[in-house]
Write an enzyme that holds these catalytic residues in place. Structure first.
Site, mmCIF file in Angstrom:
data_model
loop_
_atom_site.group_PDB
_atom_site.id
_atom_site.type_symbol
_atom_site.label_atom_id
_atom_site.label_comp_id
_atom_site.label_asym_id
_atom_site.label_seq_id
_atom_site.Cartn_x
_atom_site.Cartn_y
_atom_site.Cartn_z
ATOM 1 N N GLU A 209 0.853 -1.175 -0.050
ATOM 2 C CA GLU A 209 -0.013 -0.025 -0.022
ATOM 3 C C GLU A 209 0.844 1.186 0.036
ATOM 4 O O GLU A 209 0.719 2.189 0.926
ATOM 5 C CB GLU A 209 -1.019 -0.138 0.998
ATOM 6 C CG GLU A 209 -1.972 -1.357 1.338
ATOM 7 C CD GLU A 209 -2.779 -1.194 2.370
ATOM 8 O OE1 GLU A 209 -3.975 -1.753 2.152
ATOM 9 O OE2 GLU A 209 -2.554 -0.611 3.415
ATOM 10 N N GLU A 423 -5.835 -8.511 0.899
ATOM 11 C CA GLU A 423 -6.517 -8.208 2.025
ATOM 12 C C GLU A 423 -7.948 -7.808 1.813
ATOM 13 O O GLU A 423 -8.470 -7.468 0.687
ATOM 14 C CB GLU A 423 -6.000 -6.859 2.822
ATOM 15 C CG GLU A 423 -4.581 -7.077 3.285
ATOM 16 C CD GLU A 423 -4.109 -5.732 3.933
ATOM 17 O OE1 GLU A 423 -5.120 -5.010 4.366
ATOM 18 O OE2 GLU A 423 -2.789 -5.505 4.336
#
Length: 531
Positions: A209, A423
């Protein structure tokens, strides 16, 4: 793992979520009976053979032992100790004590029937001083033990090299990601990891991320090194319109250089693969106006595309070039060459969906009507109706259809490159006010995962090359700015004893994986919580 979002900044979007489809009633002895319909009916056999199901964590959020065995202070250790993590002075000094309890945690993974586990290494454990010091043998030994024990239990390790945490010394010496020297630091860390673990690790994630890290650290200034400028925040120093671009460029080049090293010198012998993960919300136009449709496209480009376009096509998206102009660095010819096709797979961290509103021809907030934001405002409601049920993270909503839509969008834009849902998770609202039995009887979490898996299965049936799904997270942990208040785990962690208590969702996931039957069978329709 989603951080708490500033009130002026919301990430996601889609149409209003369906009504609750998975009802629960207490039968008087702690058990719950589930009533299911088509949108929550999902079974293991709905996914391809070889599809990997797992869970994830990250080093800082679970390990603890923050100065043990020669580990150095991380940027997050310093930040939390200054009062930045959660409202109760939470920090990662102990976290879930995974450093000492990892064998027990791996047994829990095995008991669930997990086929894969995504975790990160701590930069501060392996290279406590970066290139300015030696490799720490205790850190190498710790991760060797994790990897070996996972493999012993038939669990595939997915290793993230950088998940938001690095030695504070690198910040103090030259400002970490604002300095190109950080590329050299990361390259050295990656090389040590490839040499130490690559004979057994077949799935590498360079950076988790990157865009989200950059936004919080250099745009909003809410995470270390807490740099920003008005109107985004009041920091001691920083420039919210410029520094996120610089930091992101250095992160992308760090990834590209590490991937080049792996592809040229390690992959031929070790036979693994390397990728990137992105926090990937789905964006839907707020209205039917063409301007809002274009805003949704820009929102994707400024979040997922900012990472994936350079790592697959070798350059930034056109939307970034148009909005940012000369402020956006350019890649040299050599950089374009090693950035292009630098990933073997795409990692998608998907939690929610949100509406996108154009700011070029509409009134928007001062923080959204800016080039660094792509002149897009994201909002969670339309005509006073929320896009979906609110979760425990501000601005995050339950919109299961968004899973299919984001996967299909990425499939088309990036030529159906192999994908993993690295995720996907749910945190219930106001968990700090709930009792333990209410936290462990997490019917909403089961509903969330069942719906999102059903949505994912649709995209796979439509041809999307998705090869795995990871629940965030294995256990409740330190959720960055929210501390221990926000809980995503399949296991409840008692903050006093650190006992791991399986939630209803852990039992559901185990049944889904091991029994390979749909949610309506007798074992899943009547599950009991731990006493």
């Amino acid at each position: 793992m989603k951080m708490k979002i500033p009130t002026t900044y919301i990430f996601f979007f889609l149409i209003s979520a369906p009504a609750t489809l998975l009802e629960a009633s207490n039968n008087g002895d702690g058990g719950f009976i589930f009533e299911e319909n088509e949108e929550t009916r999902i079974k293991r056999s709905d996914f391809p053979s070889g599809f990997l199901f797992g869970t994830g964590t990250s080093a800082f959020q679970v390990e603890g032992a923050y100065l043990e065995d020669s580990k150095s202070l991380s940027n997050w250790d310093v930040f939390c100790h200054s009062g930045g993590c959660g409202e109760n002075g939470d920090n990662g000094d102990i976290a879930d004590d995974h450093y000492h309890l990892f064998l027990r945690d791996i047994e829990e993974m095995y008991s669930l029937g997990l086929q894969a586990y995504k975790f990160s290494v701590s930069w501060c454990r392996i290279l406590p001083r970066g290139r300015f010091g030696e490799v720490n043998p205790a850190g190498i030994m710790f991760y060797n033990k994790i990897i070996d024990n996972l493999i012993l239990r038939g669990i595939v390790p997915f290793v993230t090299i950088y998940h938001a945490e690095f030695p504070q010394e690198l910040e103090d010496r030259y400002g970490s990601w604002l300095n190109p020297e950080m590329q050299e630091e990361f390259l050295y860390l990656a090389e040590v990891c490839f040499k130490s673990f690559g004979d057994r690790v077949k799935y590498w994630i360079t950076i988790n991320e990157a865009k989200l890290i950059v936004e919080y650290a250099y745009l909003w200034g809410t995470t270390p090194p807490s740099r920003c400028s008005e109107p985004f925040g009041k920091c001691f120093d920083g420039n919210s319109d410029v520094e996120p671009i610089i930091a992101m460029h250095n992160m992308l080049l760090a990834h590209g250089r590490a991937a080049k090293l792996y592809h040229e010198y390690f992959q031929p012998k070790q036979g693994g693969s390397i990728g990137l993960t992105v926090y990937a919300d789905m964006y839907e136009p707020l209205t039917d106006r063409e301007l809002d449709h274009e805003a949704a496209k820009r929102a994707f480009a400024f979040h997922s595309g900012w990472t994936f376009d350079p790592s697959i096509f070798g350059d930034y998206p056109d939307e970034l070039k148009e909005c940012l102009g000369n402020a956006l660095p350019s890649f040299s010819r050599d950089e374009k060459n090693f950035m292009k096709n630098s990933v073997d797979f795409i990692g998608i961290n998907h939690y929610s969906t949100i509406y996108a509103k154009d700011c070029t021809n509409s009134s928007c907030s001062a923080t959204e009507n800016r080039a660094i934001q792509g002149f897009v405002e994201t909002v969670g409601e339309r005509d006073d109706v929320l896009i979906g049920e609110q979760t425990g993270v501000e601005g995050s909503y339950v919109v299961p259809r968004g899973m299919e839509e984001i996967v299909n969008l990425i499939k088309i834009r990036y030529n159906n490159m192999p994908m993993f849902i690295t995720e996907n998770g749910y945190s219930s609202p106001d968990v700090h006010e709930q009792r333990v039995n209410e936290l462990t009887n997490d019917v909403k979490r089961i509903e969330y995962h069942a719906k999102h898996l059903a949505s994912l299965a649709k995209s796979i049936r439509g041809g999307a090359d998705v090869r795995g799904y990871f629940v965030w997270s294995l256990m409740d942990n330190l959720e960055w700015l929210s501390g221990y208040k926000v809980r995503f785990g399949l296991y409840y962690v008692d903050r006093k004893t650190l006992a791991r208590i399986p939630k209803l969702s852990a039992k559901w996931y185990k049944n889904f994986l091991i029994n390979n039957t749909d949610l309506a069978n007798k074992e899943t329709s009547r599950i009991y919580t731990s006493s």
